[in-house]
Design an enzyme around this catalytic site. Structure first.
Site, short mmCIF file in Angstrom:
data_model
loop_
_atom_site.label_atom_id
_atom_site.label_comp_id
_atom_site.label_asym_id
_atom_site.label_seq_id
_atom_site.Cartn_x
_atom_site.Cartn_y
_atom_site.Cartn_z
N ARG A 82 1.03 -0.89 0.17
CA ARG A 82 -0.14 -0.33 -0.48
C ARG A 82 1.27 1.43 -0.38
O ARG A 82 1.66 1.06 1.06
CB ARG A 82 -0.68 -0.52 0.84
N ARG A 91 -6.55 1.95 -3.60
CA ARG A 91 -5.41 1.42 -2.75
C ARG A 91 -5.32 -0.64 -2.82
O ARG A 91 -6.33 -0.85 -2.95
CB ARG A 91 -5.99 1.29 -0.78
N ASP A 94 -6.48 -2.07 2.38
CA ASP A 94 -7.31 -0.58 3.94
C ASP A 94 -7.82 -2.07 4.44
O ASP A 94 -8.18 -3.33 4.12
CB ASP A 94 -8.56 -0.38 2.54
N ASP A 96 -9.33 -1.64 8.19
CA ASP A 96 -10.08 -1.04 9.09
C ASP A 96 -10.59 -1.55 10.54
O ASP A 96 -11.54 -2.91 10.08
CB ASP A 96 -11.41 -0.57 8.55
N1 LIG Z 1 -11.58 1.56 13.45
C1 LIG Z 1 -9.70 2.27 12.32
N2 LIG Z 1 -9.15 1.72 12.28
C2 LIG Z 1 -8.51 2.12 11.01
N3 LIG Z 1 -7.97 3.11 11.31
C3 LIG Z 1 -8.59 3.76 11.86
C4 LIG Z 1 -9.23 3.94 12.86
N4 LIG Z 1 -9.44 4.71 13.57
C5 LIG Z 1 -8.93 5.82 12.77
N5 LIG Z 1 -8.10 4.96 12.62
C6 LIG Z 1 -7.07 5.50 12.50
O1 LIG Z 1 -6.44 6.32 10.27
C7 LIG Z 1 -5.73 5.94 9.59
C8 LIG Z 1 -6.35 5.46 8.38
O2 LIG Z 1 -6.69 5.92 7.59
P1 LIG Z 1 -7.27 5.37 5.82
O3 LIG Z 1 -6.84 6.65 4.84
O4 LIG Z 1 -7.19 3.88 6.02
O5 LIG Z 1 -9.46 6.07 6.31
P2 LIG Z 1 -9.56 5.76 4.99
O6 LIG Z 1 -10.09 3.98 4.81
O7 LIG Z 1 -9.30 6.46 3.57
O8 LIG Z 1 -11.16 5.69 5.52
P3 LIG Z 1 -12.24 5.51 6.25
O9 LIG Z 1 -11.18 4.73 7.54
O10 LIG Z 1 -13.38 5.94 6.23
O11 LIG Z 1 -12.51 3.51 4.97
C9 LIG Z 1 -4.52 5.53 10.23
O12 LIG Z 1 -3.90 6.56 10.41
C10 LIG Z 1 -5.39 4.97 11.20
O13 LIG Z 1 -4.93 5.39 12.61
N1 LIG Z 2 -16.66 0.02 -2.54
C1 LIG Z 2 -15.89 0.61 -1.59
N2 LIG Z 2 -15.71 1.42 -1.91
C2 LIG Z 2 -14.68 2.26 -0.97
C3 LIG Z 2 -13.84 1.56 0.05
C4 LIG Z 2 -13.83 0.42 0.22
O1 LIG Z 2 -14.00 -0.30 0.78
N3 LIG Z 2 -14.89 -0.52 -0.36
N4 LIG Z 2 -13.07 2.28 1.04
C5 LIG Z 2 -13.08 3.38 0.46
C6 LIG Z 2 -11.78 3.81 1.90
O2 LIG Z 2 -12.23 3.91 3.45
C7 LIG Z 2 -13.65 4.74 -0.22
N5 LIG Z 2 -14.30 3.19 -0.98
#
Ligand SMILES: Nc1ncnc2c1ncn2[C@@H]1O[C@H](COP(=O)(O)OP(=O)(O)OP(=O)(O)O)[C@@H](O)[C@H]1O
Ligand SMILES: Nc1nc2c(c(=O)[nH]1)N=C(CO)CN2
Length: 331
Positions: A82, A91, A94, A96
């Site tokens: 990544r 990406r 990812d 989460d």
């Molecule tokens: N529940 C969580 N899971 C993963 N990362 C988190 C969480 N809460 C906060 N973070 C922080 O978010 C950052 C990563 O954000 P990332 O860019 O992956 O978000 P995103 O995937 O774009 O958006 P989203 O989280 O809305 O899907 C990391 O720095 C991490 O520390």
């Molecule tokens: N369908 C889908 N859309 C996204 C996804 C994902 O995992 N699936 N992750 C994102 C970043 O948080 C933004 N948009």
């Protein structure tokens, strides 16, 4: 502590990246992978100018602290390439955190439960497969999935393997783990032939070119889907894959067609070695004696003996990959 995760990928070989992430999660210290949801093809949410995602959900039980576990999964994201990182953008992978048992957190680094947990079909539908009754803000996941705004989002079952370790292996070995000599089996044992037939009939068998050529009359096995991994073979009575990426794509399609079929690797030596990292089960028939083999079954210390049966002077042993006892619901 139970932690629910959401995984997504929309660049590169998406399915294999997700399976590799799950394998790495399963190998984390003090952590067990307990459940993996089927994979879904999902339209991009947020920034819509990007390729479609594959998404899934998983549950782990870990003794690591949530932050420690987060750092480990961030390292896995980095290891899997990544690089680019734009908010809600494309990406390779990812990971989460959705929810962790008894944990609420509102720091920049870790927000738990995840702020968009109940907004996104690509999170909720896979989560429903493994935790339909989990309560989010007092409502069950299955109930959230019935919301109109969730129903309207585009999400379909993906033609992808979802299990991180999708394969079984079957082999007959001597006391030195030998499997063959000069392109032939070491021994022909009626009882073992019967066992091989019973275990593979109706399933999908995967083999190398030399193994195909060593079968009676060089013909595919009847009553089984025959897949041959070969860079050069040309024939039309078997399915041929040129590389692992083609194999995963084919197995993904076959799994959608008939979800309950097993994928069993039947050799030879090179193919066992190539595919062992993706196997969860090994069925070994152990023969007494040493037969000066020139081909061997690979070392497999990460497997443990789950069952053994002695019959007609043979031992039928079933080995299982340590840590591969996760639950994966079939569609
Ligand atoms: N529940 C969580 N899971 C993963 N990362 C988190 C969480 N809460 C906060 N973070 C922080 O978010 C950052 C990563 O954000 P990332 O860019 O992956 O978000 P995103 O995937 O774009 O958006 P989203 O989280 O809305 O899907 C990391 O720095 C991490 O520390
Ligand atoms: N369908 C889908 N859309 C996204 C996804 C994902 O995992 N699936 N992750 C994102 C970043 O948080 C933004 N948009």
């Amino acid at each position: 502590m139970k932690i629910y995760l959401s995984l997504g990928a929309n660049l590169g070989n998406r399915g294999e990246t997700l399976r590799e992430a799950l394998r790495q999660i399963a190998c984390l210290p003090q952590t067990a992978l307990k459940a993996v949801a089927p994979f879904y093809e999902t339209a991009p949410w947020g920034n819509q100018e990007q390729p479609a995602f594959i998404n899934t959900a998983a549950m782990v039980e870990t003794e690591l602290s949530p932050l420690n576990f987060l750092h480990k999964t961030q390292q896995i994201e980095l290891d899997l390439g990544r690089v680019r990182h734009e908010h809600w953008g494309a990406r390779t992978i990812d990971i989460d955190f959705l929810w962790a048992e008894g944990v609420a957190s509102d720091t920049e680094e870790l927000k738990l439960p995840h702020p968009y947990l109940t907004e996104r079909a690509f999170v909720l539908l896979p989560l429903r497969d493994i935790a339909p009754d989990l309560l989010l803000q007092g409502r069950a996941v299955a109930d959230w999935c019935r919301e109109e705004k969730i129903q309207q989002q585009e999400i379909h079952p993906a033609a992808e393997l979802c299990e991180p370790y999708p394969l079984s292996m079957i082999a007959c070995v001597d006391e030195q783990m030998g499997i063959g000599r000069q392109g032939k089996l070491l021994v022909h044992h009626a009882e073992d032939m019967q066992h091989f037939r019973q275990e593979t009939l109706g399933q999908v068998v995967i083999m190398g070119r030399k193994t195909l050529e060593s079968l009676p009359d060089g013909k595919p096995l009847r009553g089984r889907v025959n897949i041959v991994l070969s860079r050069s073979l040309v024939r039309d009575d078997v399915l041929i894959c040129r590389n692992l990426a083609e194999l995963w794509a084919l197995l993904g399609r076959l799994q959608v067609e008939q979800p309950r079929r097993k994928f069993i690797c039947i050799g030879g030596g090179e193919i066992y070695s190539l595919l062992l990292p993706y196997a969860k089960e090994i069925m070994l028939t152990k023969v007494t004696g040493k037969f000066a083999a020139d081909t061997f079954f690979p070392a497999h210390e990460e497997f443990f003996e789950a069952a053994r049966e002695a019959r007609s002077g043979l031992s039928f042993v079933r080995l299982w990959r340590a840590g591969a006892d996760y639950f994966s619901p079939r569609r």
